[in-house]
Design a protein around this motif. Structure first.
Motif, PDB file in Angstrom:
ATOM      1  N   ARG A 234       0.848  -1.189   0.000  1.00 66.19           N
ATOM      2  CA  ARG A 234       0.000   0.000   0.000  1.00 66.19           C
ATOM      3  C   ARG A 234       0.884   1.239   0.000  1.00 66.19           C
ATOM      4  O   ARG A 234       2.080   1.161   0.271  1.00 66.19           O
ATOM      5  CB  ARG A 234      -0.919   0.006   1.232  1.00 66.19           C
ATOM      6  N   THR A 235       0.287   2.381  -0.251  1.00 64.96           N
ATOM      7  CA  THR A 235       1.036   3.632  -0.162  1.00 64.96           C
ATOM      8  C   THR A 235       1.265   3.964   1.312  1.00 64.96           C
ATOM      9  O   THR A 235       0.583   3.419   2.203  1.00 64.96           O
ATOM     10  CB  THR A 235       0.260   4.785  -0.814  1.00 64.96           C
ATOM     11  N   GLU A 236       2.196   4.861   1.590  1.00 64.05           N
ATOM     12  CA  GLU A 236       2.458   5.259   2.968  1.00 64.05           C
ATOM     13  C   GLU A 236       1.213   5.860   3.610  1.00 64.05           C
ATOM     14  O   GLU A 236       0.938   5.626   4.794  1.00 64.05           O
ATOM     15  CB  GLU A 236       3.631   6.244   3.022  1.00 64.05           C
ATOM     16  N   ALA A 237       0.461   6.644   2.852  1.00 64.08           N
ATOM     17  CA  ALA A 237      -0.773   7.247   3.377  1.00 64.08           C
ATOM     18  C   ALA A 237      -1.793   6.167   3.741  1.00 64.08           C
ATOM     19  O   ALA A 237      -2.486   6.264   4.765  1.00 64.08           O
ATOM     20  CB  ALA A 237      -1.365   8.210   2.360  1.00 64.08           C
ATOM     21  N   GLU A 238      -1.872   5.132   2.926  1.00 61.89           N
ATOM     22  CA  GLU A 238      -2.806   4.033   3.200  1.00 61.89           C
ATOM     23  C   GLU A 238      -2.375   3.247   4.428  1.00 61.89           C
ATOM     24  O   GLU A 238      -3.213   2.830   5.240  1.00 61.89           O
ATOM     25  CB  GLU A 238      -2.910   3.122   1.978  1.00 61.89           C
ATOM     26  N   LYS A 257       5.746  -1.381  15.733  1.00 63.78           N
ATOM     27  CA  LYS A 257       6.949  -1.202  14.923  1.00 63.78           C
ATOM     28  C   LYS A 257       7.060  -2.350  13.926  1.00 63.78           C
ATOM     29  O   LYS A 257       6.709  -3.492  14.247  1.00 63.78           O
ATOM     30  CB  LYS A 257       8.205  -1.119  15.785  1.00 63.78           C
ATOM     31  N   GLY A 258       7.523  -2.014  12.738  1.00 70.72           N
ATOM     32  CA  GLY A 258       7.657  -3.054  11.733  1.00 70.72           C
ATOM     33  C   GLY A 258       7.950  -2.480  10.366  1.00 70.72           C
ATOM     34  O   GLY A 258       8.236  -1.296  10.211  1.00 70.72           O
ATOM     35  N   SER A 264       7.290   2.042  -3.801  1.00 73.29           N
ATOM     36  CA  SER A 264       8.702   2.334  -4.088  1.00 73.29           C
ATOM     37  C   SER A 264       9.670   1.343  -3.446  1.00 73.29           C
ATOM     38  O   SER A 264      10.875   1.437  -3.646  1.00 73.29           O
ATOM     39  CB  SER A 264       9.041   3.748  -3.610  1.00 73.29           C
ATOM     40  N   GLY A 265       9.151   0.394  -2.655  1.00 74.46           N
ATOM     41  CA  GLY A 265      10.023  -0.574  -1.970  1.00 74.46           C
ATOM     42  C   GLY A 265       9.478  -0.975  -0.615  1.00 74.46           C
ATOM     43  O   GLY A 265       8.472  -1.699  -0.522  1.00 74.46           O
ATOM     44  N   TYR A 266      10.122  -0.474   0.448  1.00 78.88           N
ATOM     45  CA  TYR A 266       9.705  -0.831   1.800  1.00 78.88           C
ATOM     46  C   TYR A 266       9.726   0.403   2.698  1.00 78.88           C
ATOM     47  O   TYR A 266      10.432   1.381   2.430  1.00 78.88           O
ATOM     48  CB  TYR A 266      10.626  -1.906   2.391  1.00 78.88           C
ATOM     49  N   SER A 279       8.502   5.831   7.199  1.00 82.01           N
ATOM     50  CA  SER A 279       9.589   6.322   6.349  1.00 82.01           C
ATOM     51  C   SER A 279      10.245   5.161   5.618  1.00 82.01           C
ATOM     52  O   SER A 279      10.202   4.010   6.067  1.00 82.01           O
ATOM     53  CB  SER A 279      10.631   7.073   7.180  1.00 82.01           C
ATOM     54  N   GLY A 280      10.864   5.454   4.479  1.00 83.88           N
ATOM     55  CA  GLY A 280      11.488   4.430   3.652  1.00 83.88           C
ATOM     56  C   GLY A 280      12.637   3.727   4.350  1.00 83.88           C
ATOM     57  O   GLY A 280      13.301   4.284   5.227  1.00 83.88           O
ATOM     58  N   THR A 281      12.883   2.470   3.940  1.00 87.47           N
ATOM     59  CA  THR A 281      13.961   1.682   4.533  1.00 87.47           C
ATOM     60  C   THR A 281      14.503   0.698   3.511  1.00 87.47           C
ATOM     61  O   THR A 281      13.828   0.374   2.515  1.00 87.47           O
ATOM     62  CB  THR A 281      13.463   0.907   5.769  1.00 87.47           C
ATOM     63  N   VAL A 282      15.719   0.211   3.756  1.00 90.69           N
ATOM     64  CA  VAL A 282      16.306  -0.806   2.881  1.00 90.69           C
ATOM     65  C   VAL A 282      15.985  -2.206   3.386  1.00 90.69           C
ATOM     66  O   VAL A 282      16.232  -3.197   2.696  1.00 90.69           O
ATOM     67  CB  VAL A 282      17.837  -0.627   2.776  1.00 90.69           C
ATOM     68  N   GLU A 283      15.474  -2.297   4.610  1.00 88.83           N
ATOM     69  CA  GLU A 283      15.111  -3.601   5.166  1.00 88.83           C
ATOM     70  C   GLU A 283      13.906  -4.160   4.410  1.00 88.83           C
ATOM     71  O   GLU A 283      13.066  -3.407   3.913  1.00 88.83           O
ATOM     72  CB  GLU A 283      14.766  -3.476   6.650  1.00 88.83           C
ATOM     73  N   ALA A 284      13.802  -5.508   4.333  1.00 89.12           N
ATOM     74  CA  ALA A 284      12.732  -6.099   3.534  1.00 89.12           C
ATOM     75  C   ALA A 284      11.960  -7.189   4.274  1.00 89.12           C
ATOM     76  O   ALA A 284      11.270  -7.987   3.651  1.00 89.12           O
ATOM     77  CB  ALA A 284      13.310  -6.662   2.243  1.00 89.12           C
ATOM     78  N   ASP A 285      12.066  -7.242   5.594  1.00 89.30           N
ATOM     79  CA  ASP A 285      11.357  -8.260   6.381  1.00 89.30           C
ATOM     80  C   ASP A 285      10.005  -7.686   6.798  1.00 89.30           C
ATOM     81  O   ASP A 285       9.888  -6.995   7.792  1.00 89.30           O
ATOM     82  CB  ASP A 285      12.182  -8.640   7.615  1.00 89.30           C
ATOM     83  N   THR A 286       8.961  -7.963   6.000  1.00 92.59           N
ATOM     84  CA  THR A 286       7.663  -7.320   6.212  1.00 92.59           C
ATOM     85  C   THR A 286       6.885  -7.981   7.349  1.00 92.59           C
ATOM     86  O   THR A 286       6.051  -8.861   7.147  1.00 92.59           O
ATOM     87  CB  THR A 286       6.830  -7.346   4.923  1.00 92.59           C
ATOM     88  N   VAL A 287       7.169  -7.508   8.543  1.00 90.80           N
ATOM     89  CA  VAL A 287       6.536  -8.018   9.760  1.00 90.80           C
ATOM     90  C   VAL A 287       6.167  -6.840  10.652  1.00 90.80           C
ATOM     91  O   VAL A 287       6.935  -5.888  10.779  1.00 90.80           O
ATOM     92  CB  VAL A 287       7.485  -8.968  10.522  1.00 90.80           C
ATOM     93  N   MET A 288       4.986  -6.891  11.263  1.00 90.68           N
ATOM     94  CA  MET A 288       4.569  -5.853  12.199  1.00 90.68           C
ATOM     95  C   MET A 288       4.468  -6.447  13.605  1.00 90.68           C
ATOM     96  O   MET A 288       3.956  -7.556  13.786  1.00 90.68           O
ATOM     97  CB  MET A 288       3.211  -5.279  11.803  1.00 90.68           C
ATOM     98  N   THR A 289       4.948  -5.704  14.594  1.00 94.22           N
ATOM     99  CA  THR A 289       4.853  -6.120  15.995  1.00 94.22           C
ATOM    100  C   THR A 289       4.020  -5.100  16.753  1.00 94.22           C
ATOM    101  O   THR A 289       4.254  -3.893  16.652  1.00 94.22           O
ATOM    102  CB  THR A 289       6.244  -6.237  16.639  1.00 94.22           C
TER     103      THR A 289
END
Length: 306
Positions: A234-238, A257-258, A264-266, A279-289
């Motif tokens: 989704r977009t950051e706004a979404e 946090k997650g 555009s990526g992650y 905010s954007g990040t280079v990490e790619a482990d899509t997990v929410m805590t």
């Protein structure tokens, strides 16, 4: 003797941000960090690894109860290796600082560590509420900090009430509402060394001078953590709307946090103390805590899926 810095603070207070800032002014090749996160996935550990620091991870538990053995083993490993000239300990946001201090000051480590410096990071916008609602878990960190660092204080009237709370619980610790740009780990040690104390200072964590010494039983941690794998994009706004909806459905959420997918990526998604940051990040482990009290996975999971 190796100096040890315990950077403590309640959920989302800004511990990792402070540690990152201090590491930027330090030769990280000589630093070892022991990091303990309350959730199953350590988002903070990934942040610290990017700085090239040696990291000992203790995820999914609390240093001062379920992970005592693991913590001691990590500290033994770092000391035995001998390459670290400075050790940083970042406990989970619900750990009792008095218990962690006691572990570091135990006979096994007493001859190898020193000085031991404790820093408590406080979210100034939430401190009064946390003290009222979470009692010993929050107040223990205030009482045991040799230096208190305050984040998020915009209102002067709130700052006055906050200062009264902090000084009531800890009369000796200097309170820093701002950190100088050249401040590093050694600066904290120098600040603590320069504090003049008078009379007997109790170290059991109760925050009072000259009283009968007694032991504190470790309370059962009243917080829970939920970890949700997120595959949606989704977009950051979404994603911000998703988070706001989650907070409406689960008002007892204290910390989020997650990492999520965006076009555009992650992006990292964080929430604490009514503050949302995406905010954007280079990490790619899509997990929410999610950390809070009485949380329902049944209510939260559908909001974060397709």
């Amino acid at each position: 003797m190796i100096p040890v810095y315990i950077i403590s603070g309640f959920l989302g207070s800004g511990k990792t941000t402070l540690i990152q800032s201090l590491l930027n002014r330090t030769d990280v090749s000589k630093v070892a960090v022991i990091e303990n996160d309350f959730g199953e996935v350590s988002f903070d550990a990934a942040v610290l690894k990017r700085q090239g620091v040696r990291l000992e991870e203790l995820p999914s538990g609390c240093i001062c109860c379920t992970l005592v053995g693991n913590f001691k083993e990590s500290l033994r490993t770092v000391l035995k290796d001998g390459s670290a000239e400075l050790i940083v300990i970042e406990p989970s946001g619900v750990a009792k600082l008095s218990d962690i201090k006691a572990l570091c000051e135990s006979a096994e480590f007493a001859g190898n560590i020193g000085p031991l410096v404790t820093v408590t990071v406080v979210d100034g916008s939430m401190a009064v509420m946390y003290a009222e609602n979470f009692g010993e878990f929050f107040v223990d960190q205030l009482r045991e900090g040799q230096v208190i660092v305050v984040n998020r204080t915009d209102d002067k009237e709130d700052e006055k009430e906050l200062r009264q709370l902090l000084q009531r619980e800890n009369k000796k610790a200097p309170i820093l509402f701002e950190i100088p740009e050249d401040f590093d780990f050694a600066s904290f040690a120098s600040l603590v060394a320069g504090i003049k104390t008078h009379g007997h200072l109790c170290t059991c964590g109760c925050g009072h001078d000259g009283h009968d010494h007694h032991c504190h039983e470790h309370e059962e941690v009243p917080f829970q953590t939920l970890t949700i794998k997120v595959d949606a994009c989704r977009t950051e706004a979404e994603w911000e709307e998703t988070l706001k909806r989650s907070l409406e459905v689960e008002p007892n959420i204290l910390r989020v946090k997650g990492i999520v997918k965006v076009p555009s990526g992650y992006a990292t998604v964080q929430y604490s103390g009514h503050h949302i940051d995406i905010s954007g990040t280079v990490e790619a482990d899509t997990v929410m805590t999610f950390i809070g009290t009485s949380l329902s996975e049944e209510d939260l999971r559908p909001l974060w899926s397709y």
